[in-house]
Design a protein around this motif. Structure first.
Motif, PDB file in Angstrom:
ATOM      1  N   LEU A   2       0.849  -1.188   0.000  1.00 11.79           N
ATOM      2  CA  LEU A   2       0.000   0.000   0.000  1.00 11.79           C
ATOM      3  C   LEU A   2       0.892   1.248   0.000  1.00 11.79           C
ATOM      4  O   LEU A   2       1.851   1.330   0.771  1.00 11.79           O
ATOM      5  CB  LEU A   2      -0.864  -0.055   1.257  1.00 11.79           C
TER       6      LEU A   2
ATOM      7  N   LYS B  76       0.792   5.479   0.198  1.00  7.72           N
ATOM      8  CA  LYS B  76      -0.029   6.663   0.452  1.00  7.72           C
ATOM      9  C   LYS B  76       0.908   7.794   0.888  1.00  7.72           C
ATOM     10  O   LYS B  76       1.692   7.631   1.838  1.00  7.72           O
ATOM     11  CB  LYS B  76      -1.040   6.375   1.557  1.00  7.72           C
TER      12      LYS B  76
ATOM     13  N   SER C 275      -8.902   0.249   0.990  1.00  5.80           N
ATOM     14  CA  SER C 275      -9.309   1.351   0.094  1.00  5.80           C
ATOM     15  C   SER C 275     -10.142   2.359   0.858  1.00  5.80           C
ATOM     16  O   SER C 275      -9.939   3.567   0.769  1.00  5.80           O
ATOM     17  CB  SER C 275     -10.151   0.838  -1.068  1.00  5.80           C
ATOM     18  N   GLU C 276     -11.067   1.810   1.633  1.00 10.03           N
ATOM     19  CA  GLU C 276     -12.002   2.686   2.349  1.00 10.03           C
ATOM     20  C   GLU C 276     -11.326   3.476   3.474  1.00 10.03           C
ATOM     21  O   GLU C 276     -11.485   4.687   3.588  1.00 10.03           O
ATOM     22  CB  GLU C 276     -13.040   1.772   2.977  1.00 10.03           C
TER      23      GLU C 276
ATOM     24  N   ARG D 187      -7.560   5.202   1.828  1.00 13.04           N
ATOM     25  CA  ARG D 187      -7.564   5.920   0.553  1.00 13.04           C
ATOM     26  C   ARG D 187      -6.160   5.969  -0.068  1.00 13.04           C
ATOM     27  O   ARG D 187      -5.586   7.026  -0.286  1.00 13.04           O
ATOM     28  CB  ARG D 187      -8.075   7.362   0.747  1.00 13.04           C
TER      29      ARG D 187
ATOM     30  N   GLU E  87      -1.935   3.790  -4.187  1.00 14.34           N
ATOM     31  CA  GLU E  87      -1.734   2.521  -4.882  1.00 14.34           C
ATOM     32  C   GLU E  87      -1.924   1.359  -3.917  1.00 14.34           C
ATOM     33  O   GLU E  87      -1.512   1.438  -2.754  1.00 14.34           O
ATOM     34  CB  GLU E  87      -0.311   2.480  -5.451  1.00 14.34           C
ATOM     35  N   LEU E  88      -2.570   0.333  -4.383  1.00 11.72           N
ATOM     36  CA  LEU E  88      -2.779  -0.851  -3.548  1.00 11.72           C
ATOM     37  C   LEU E  88      -2.550  -2.070  -4.441  1.00 11.72           C
ATOM     38  O   LEU E  88      -3.182  -2.192  -5.498  1.00 11.72           O
ATOM     39  CB  LEU E  88      -4.220  -0.845  -3.013  1.00 11.72           C
TER      40      LEU E  88
END
Ligand code: ASP
Length: 456
Positions: free
Chosen positions: A321, A323, A378-379, A382, A385-386
């Motif tokens: 992940l 962010k 995701s929720e 946010r 990229e995942l």
């Protein structure tokens, strides 16, 4: 000081193996406590007695006759008895077990009989006293071991130690004044007296409990290989064995897939700093592997290799992940890991760079929740990229010899590079005891072989 000698199933597969056990035990009067598994396989096509007992149980559960299987077990023990010229009255023992099974006896009782009868035979053959594990090995109700009660019963049952109150349980004591005792592995008693078995391979644990309870000088674990191998022989051809290993290295090797001692066999001996010696019944003069809490004294005269062992496991999944600015956010990693906890998934590895986090888990652990976990990520986070990648293998290069040796991990990594093996993740903890790399499942065997070839 006395020794505990535990013999695995292959050391009791037939009368030839029984003879080897006797000559090993007779060679050293300090081998006072002998712990045995149930009879193992005589040849690759043969069956382990414990497997057959579980099979009988399954037949009973489905109402299918189990006689043919039971007869296989019975004839194995009778054959050993007759080959060795022993007089143990086994027939009524088998009749009793059969009757108990027909009356719906508990599974644990039934499957523990392999060890019980092997120990009875061995006791007669060695001229030693039989000490039933039900009278000397105790569980708590939660399944943990009651070390105190076990130690006290062992000392009482064997006359070990001069303390007051060393009185044996009346129905146990078959060997007053005996010098040597044979104890069946794999089972013990619950506080209410019912028989309970350990996990498969549990005789290793019995040996460790007996070593703890009798303050043994060494716990010898006799098997059919000359110690722990540096790498899995199914992957590396004829690997050498490890001469000396410490408990932390052992734990790393076994967690990462090496077939070593049962994990639960470590704590009872570690607690009392009792060394474990893995030995080969078929080659008793080979030194085997010595497992110590701390190898530093021996290492001073005989420095260890850079690599003690190489082990690995396939089928991991990596969640990555990214962010921006998350690295500066207090508690971000904790929140990320909490998602796995919510799904009761154990985390096997974490790699962190700036704003990017990779969490590695076993693929089977997320087989049913991978998409839900991604949804939560995701929720809640946010991310920019995942990514989820599977078919990942983890390989641990383990060695106390690497500590404070500059360039050791660099050497492994360049070896992978030279062999065109792409490294997907790397981790090393500050204890410098191991380097763990993640490679594609397809490169798993090649990666282990290239490290073995270069460093062993
Ligand atoms: N007989 C048991 C098993 O096969 C326990 C042991 O051998 O250690 O798992």
């Amino acid at each position: 000081m006395s020794k505990v000698a535990k013999f695995g199933g292959s050391s009791l597969a037939n009368s030839i193996q029984f003879r080897k056990v006797k000559s090993i035990v007779d060679a050293d009067p300090a081998r006072r406590y002998v712990v045995v598994s149930a009879c193992g396989k005589e040849s690759p096509e043969d069956h382990k007695v414990t497997d057959l007992l579980y099979l009988c149980e399954a037949h009973i559960r489905y109402g299918v006759p189990y006689d043919d299987i039971f007869t296989l077990i019975e004839s194995k023990y009778l054959q050993i008895r007759d080959d060795l010229g022993l007089s143990l009255d086994l027939e009524p023992e088998f009749d009793g077990i059969r009757e108990a099974m027909d009356r719906g006896a508990d599974t644990d009782y039934v499957v523990s009989r392999g060890e019980y009868l092997a120990a009875k035979l061995m006791a007669e053959y060695l001229g030693a006293a039989f000490l039933d594990a039900k009278d000397v090995i105790f569980f708590n109700y939660d399944g943990s071991f009651d070390l105190e009660k076990t130690g006290a019963a062992l000392r009482a049952g064997t006359g070990h130690g001069a303390g007051a109150g060393n009185k044996a349980p009346a129905d146990t004591w078959t060997g007053a004044g005996a010098d040597r005792f044979v104890i069946p592995g794999f089972y013990g008693s619950m506080p209410d007296g019912t028989i309970r078995v350990m996990p498969r391979g549990g005789s290793d644990i019995t040996g460790a409990l007996v070593a703890n309870g009798t303050d043994a000088e060494v716990y010898e674990n006799w098997t059919d290989v000359s110690g722990f191998l540096v790498a899995d022989p199914r992957i590396v051809k004829d690997p050498i064995s490890i001469p000396r290993i410490n408990y932390s290295e052992l734990r790393l090797m076994s967690y990462m897939g090496a077939d070593v001692l049962h994990d639960d066999a470590i704590f009872p001996v570690k607690e009392k700093n009792i060394p474990i010696n893995i030995k080969n019944t078929n080659d008793p003069d080979a030194p085997g592997t010595l497992i110590l809490d701390d190898c530093s004294e021996q290492d001073r005269d005989d420095p260890p290799h850079l690599v003690t062992g190489i082990s690995g496991r396939r089928h991991f999944t990596a969640f990555t992940l990214t962010k921006s600015h998350s690295s500066a956010e207090v508690g971000f990693l904790r929140r990320l890991l909490a998602v796995f906890e919510d799904y009761r998934v154990s985390v096997e590895g974490v790699s962190v760079t700036v704003d990017t986090f990779t969490v590695i888990v076993r693929s089977d652990a997320v087989a049913n929740c991978q998409y839900e976990i991604m949804g939560r990520f995701s929720e809640e986070f946010r991310p920019e990229e995942l990514k989820v990648e599977d078919h990942l293998s983890l390989i641990a290069v383990v060695g106390r010899g690497m500590k404070a040796v500059p360039g050791s991990s660099g050497q492994f990594l360049s070896e992978f590079g030279r062999n065109h093996i792409n490294i997907r993740v790397i981790s090393q903890c500050a204890d410098e005891l191991s380097v763990v790399v993640g490679v594609d499942d397809r490169d798993f065997e090649r990666a282990i072989n290239c490290i073995y070839g270069k460093f062993i």
